[in-house]
Enzyme design. Structure first.
Site, PDB file in Angstrom:
ATOM      1  CE  LYS A 118      -3.475  -0.858  -0.616  1.00 26.73           C
ATOM      2  NZ  LYS A 118      -3.872  -1.436  -1.956  1.00 26.73           N
TER       3      LYS A 118
ATOM      4  CD1 TRP B  72       1.302   6.490  -9.953  1.00 25.82           C
ATOM      5  CD2 TRP B  72       1.509   7.248  -7.845  1.00 25.82           C
ATOM      6  NE1 TRP B  72       1.303   7.868  -9.980  1.00 25.82           N
ATOM      7  CE2 TRP B  72       1.435   8.351  -8.707  1.00 25.82           C
ATOM      8  CE3 TRP B  72       1.633   7.462  -6.465  1.00 25.82           C
ATOM      9  CZ2 TRP B  72       1.481   9.667  -8.234  1.00 25.82           C
ATOM     10  CZ3 TRP B  72       1.685   8.763  -5.997  1.00 25.82           C
ATOM     11  CH2 TRP B  72       1.607   9.857  -6.875  1.00 25.82           C
TER      12      TRP B  72
ATOM     13  CB  THR C 166       9.161  -8.424  -4.119  1.00 28.77           C
ATOM     14  OG1 THR C 166       9.129  -9.254  -2.957  1.00 28.77           O
ATOM     15  CG2 THR C 166      10.226  -7.352  -3.913  1.00 28.77           C
ATOM     16  CG  HIS C 167       4.257  -6.204  -1.122  1.00 29.67           C
ATOM     17  ND1 HIS C 167       4.494  -4.934  -1.590  1.00 29.67           N
ATOM     18  CD2 HIS C 167       3.000  -6.524  -1.525  1.00 29.67           C
ATOM     19  CE1 HIS C 167       3.425  -4.503  -2.257  1.00 29.67           C
ATOM     20  NE2 HIS C 167       2.512  -5.450  -2.235  1.00 29.67           N
TER      21      HIS C 167
ATOM     22  CB  SER D 175      -3.554   2.714   2.258  1.00 28.25           C
ATOM     23  OG  SER D 175      -3.777   2.175   0.983  1.00 28.25           O
TER      24      SER D 175
ATOM     25  CE1 TYR E 257       0.515   7.007  -2.998  1.00 28.91           C
ATOM     26  CE2 TYR E 257       0.350   8.933  -1.571  1.00 28.91           C
ATOM     27  CZ  TYR E 257      -0.231   8.041  -2.444  1.00 28.91           C
ATOM     28  OH  TYR E 257      -1.560   8.172  -2.774  1.00 28.91           O
TER      29      TYR E 257
ATOM     30  CB  THR F 154       1.128   7.945 -13.938  1.00 28.25           C
ATOM     31  OG1 THR F 154       1.877   9.153 -14.138  1.00 28.25           O
ATOM     32  CG2 THR F 154       1.656   6.859 -14.854  1.00 28.25           C
TER      33      THR F 154
ATOM     34  CG  PHE G  57      -6.175   8.961  -7.570  1.00 30.14           C
ATOM     35  CD1 PHE G  57      -5.723   7.875  -6.831  1.00 30.14           C
ATOM     36  CD2 PHE G  57      -7.534   9.260  -7.545  1.00 30.14           C
ATOM     37  CE1 PHE G  57      -6.603   7.096  -6.084  1.00 30.14           C
ATOM     38  CE2 PHE G  57      -8.413   8.490  -6.794  1.00 30.14           C
ATOM     39  CZ  PHE G  57      -7.947   7.415  -6.067  1.00 30.14           C
TER      40      PHE G  57
ATOM     41  NE  ARG H 114      -8.067   4.022   1.226  1.00 35.87           N
ATOM     42  CZ  ARG H 114      -7.993   5.032   2.092  1.00 35.87           C
ATOM     43  NH1 ARG H 114      -9.088   5.476   2.695  1.00 35.87           N
ATOM     44  NH2 ARG H 114      -6.829   5.595   2.373  1.00 35.87           N
TER      45      ARG H 114
ATOM     46  N   GLY I 150      -5.871   8.169  -2.672  1.00 35.95           N
ATOM     47  CA  GLY I 150      -4.642   8.630  -3.305  1.00 35.95           C
ATOM     48  C   GLY I 150      -4.172   9.990  -2.839  1.00 35.95           C
TER      49      GLY I 150
HETATM   50  P1  A3P Z   1      -5.120   4.847  -0.737  1.00 37.37           P
HETATM   51  O1  A3P Z   1      -5.712   3.580  -0.212  1.00 37.37           O
HETATM   52  O2  A3P Z   1      -4.608   5.731   0.351  1.00 37.37           O
HETATM   53  O3  A3P Z   1      -6.016   5.570  -1.675  1.00 37.37           O
HETATM   54  P2  A3P Z   1      -0.347  -0.223  -3.632  1.00 37.37           P
HETATM   55  O4  A3P Z   1      -0.345  -0.111  -5.098  1.00 37.37           O
HETATM   56  O5  A3P Z   1       1.018  -0.337  -3.028  1.00 37.37           O
HETATM   57  O6  A3P Z   1      -1.283  -1.276  -3.160  1.00 37.37           O
HETATM   58  O7  A3P Z   1      -0.844   1.188  -3.046  1.00 37.37           O
HETATM   59  C1  A3P Z   1      -2.185   1.576  -3.193  1.00 37.37           C
HETATM   60  C2  A3P Z   1      -2.333   3.005  -2.743  1.00 37.37           C
HETATM   61  O8  A3P Z   1      -1.741   3.859  -3.759  1.00 37.37           O
HETATM   62  C3  A3P Z   1      -3.793   3.445  -2.619  1.00 37.37           C
HETATM   63  O9  A3P Z   1      -3.803   4.438  -1.591  1.00 37.37           O
HETATM   64  C4  A3P Z   1      -4.032   4.036  -4.002  1.00 37.37           C
HETATM   65  O10 A3P Z   1      -5.129   4.919  -4.061  1.00 37.37           O
HETATM   66  C5  A3P Z   1      -2.717   4.770  -4.213  1.00 37.37           C
HETATM   67  N1  A3P Z   1      -2.477   5.106  -5.625  1.00 37.37           N
HETATM   68  C6  A3P Z   1      -2.492   4.281  -6.690  1.00 37.37           C
HETATM   69  N2  A3P Z   1      -2.273   4.964  -7.826  1.00 37.37           N
HETATM   70  C7  A3P Z   1      -2.127   6.275  -7.481  1.00 37.37           C
HETATM   71  C8  A3P Z   1      -1.896   7.475  -8.211  1.00 37.37           C
HETATM   72  N3  A3P Z   1      -1.786   7.482  -9.535  1.00 37.37           N
HETATM   73  N4  A3P Z   1      -1.802   8.636  -7.510  1.00 37.37           N
HETATM   74  C9  A3P Z   1      -1.904   8.651  -6.174  1.00 37.37           C
HETATM   75  N5  A3P Z   1      -2.128   7.538  -5.419  1.00 37.37           N
HETATM   76  C10 A3P Z   1      -2.235   6.357  -6.072  1.00 37.37           C
END
Ligand code: A3P
Length: 292
Positions: free
Chosen positions: A48, A53, A106-107, A137, A192, A226, A228, A254, A256
């Site tokens: 998360k 992204w 990978t995580h 998140s 981020y 790219t 949100f 969700r 972002g």
């Molecule tokens: P939120 O749950 O706070 O909205 P991952 O890809 O590591 O699972 O992370 C997901 C998180 O990155 C989510 O956060 C998601 O909304 C956010 N995210 C994905 N794409 C994004 C973008 N283009 N800009 C900003 N946040 C983004």
């Protein structure tokens, strides 16, 4: 057409004290002995933190900003999830079936990354997110993802997270471990919050790290695609094709934003959290922006 019913049928186990999917623990030897190739690229993160992204940015860079090419498949197929096991396939088998150069995600905490990646000197991009938003998140993600444990109530999850008793282990150890590693290995460490503040600058950094030409026109295209909103409506990045995710509970894309934790933390939780944070982060030079 989701069939989400709790309790969830998933099981978990540990490798060296780190909580992982049971299936990956069962074949841990195969994951640990995975053979990397020198031109492999890994995108690593705590769950998360902005993985998807970063993945989409990298894929667009690799395809010179060609949006059609990047829409060839869902992101999870374009860049396999190294340690994740699905009923029909595993991340490592997906990677093995790919032509080079291969990109994967990978995580895993730094100490659990298969040693072959270090031996082959593979490039790695790590993305980190401020812990409070990362936690919020993660909580909402576990509510909607039936491949992961039911997080319980927010208060319960808050405590489990502080104790590091969540999948992929402690956030604190994860971000600090990868931060230390970048002194001895080619790791681009992204934040981020910096991506939110200046996406163009951060994408340029990734291009330079990957040795790609930074033509302004391509860069602008990638910046545009790219955001949100673009990624939220793109079926190849928004995970609407994943049947394990129930977006009606909470969408994958969700909010972002920076600072959503303020809507979730109580004042008392914030106080407790900050005290604990000071202690756990006293031994690192890492610092994060938690304010919008
Ligand atoms: P939120 O749950 O706070 O909205 P991952 O890809 O590591 O699972 O992370 C997901 C998180 O990155 C989510 O956060 C998601 O909304 C956010 N995210 C994905 N794409 C994004 C973008 N283009 N800009 C900003 N946040 C983004």
């Amino acid at each position: 057409e989701f069939e989400c019913s709790l309790p969830r049928p998933c099981e978990f186990s540990t490798v060296d004290g780190i909580l992982l999917q049971k299936e990956s623990c069962d074949i841990w030897d195969r994951i640990w002995n995975f053979q990397a190739k020198p031109d492999d690229l890994i995108i690593a993160s705590y769950p998360k933190a902005g993985t998807t992204w970063t993945q989409e940015i990298v894929d667009l860079i690799q395809n010179e900003g060609d949006v059609e090419k990047s829409r060839r498949a869902p992101i999870a197929l374009r860049q396999p999830f190294l340690e994740w096991i699905r009923p029909t396939t595993s991340g490592i088998d997906q990677v093995k079936a790919m032509p080079s150069p291969r990109t994967m995600k990978t995580h895993l905490p730094v100490q659990l990354l298969p040693p072959s990646f270090w031996e082959k000197n593979c490039k790695i991009i790590y993305v980190a997110r401020n812990v409070k938003d990362n936690l919020v998140s993660y909580y909402h993600f576990q509510r909607m993802n039936k491949s992961l444990p039911d997080p319980g109530s927010w208060d319960e999850y808050f405590e489990a997270f502080l104790a590091g008793k969540v999948l992929w282990g402690s956030w604190y150890d994860h971000v600090k471990g990868w931060w230390r590693k970048k002194d001895s290995h080619p790791i681009l460490y992204l934040f981020y919050e910096e991506m939110i503040q200046d996406r163009k600058r951060e994408i340029r950094k990734v291009m330079e790290f990957l040795g790609k030409n930074t033509k302004e026109e391509i860069l602008d295209k990638i910046v545009y695609n790219t955001s949100f909103d673009m990624m939220k409506t793109n079926p190849m990045t928004n995970y609407t094709n994943d049947k394990k995710l129930n977006h009606a509970i909470s969408p994958f894309m969700r909010k972002g934003i920076i600072g959503d934790w303020k809507n979730q933390f109580t004042v008392a939780q914030n106080k407790k959290f900050n005290e604990d944070y000071e202690k756990k982060m006293a031994d690192t030079s890492l610092s994060f922006c938690m304010e919008p």
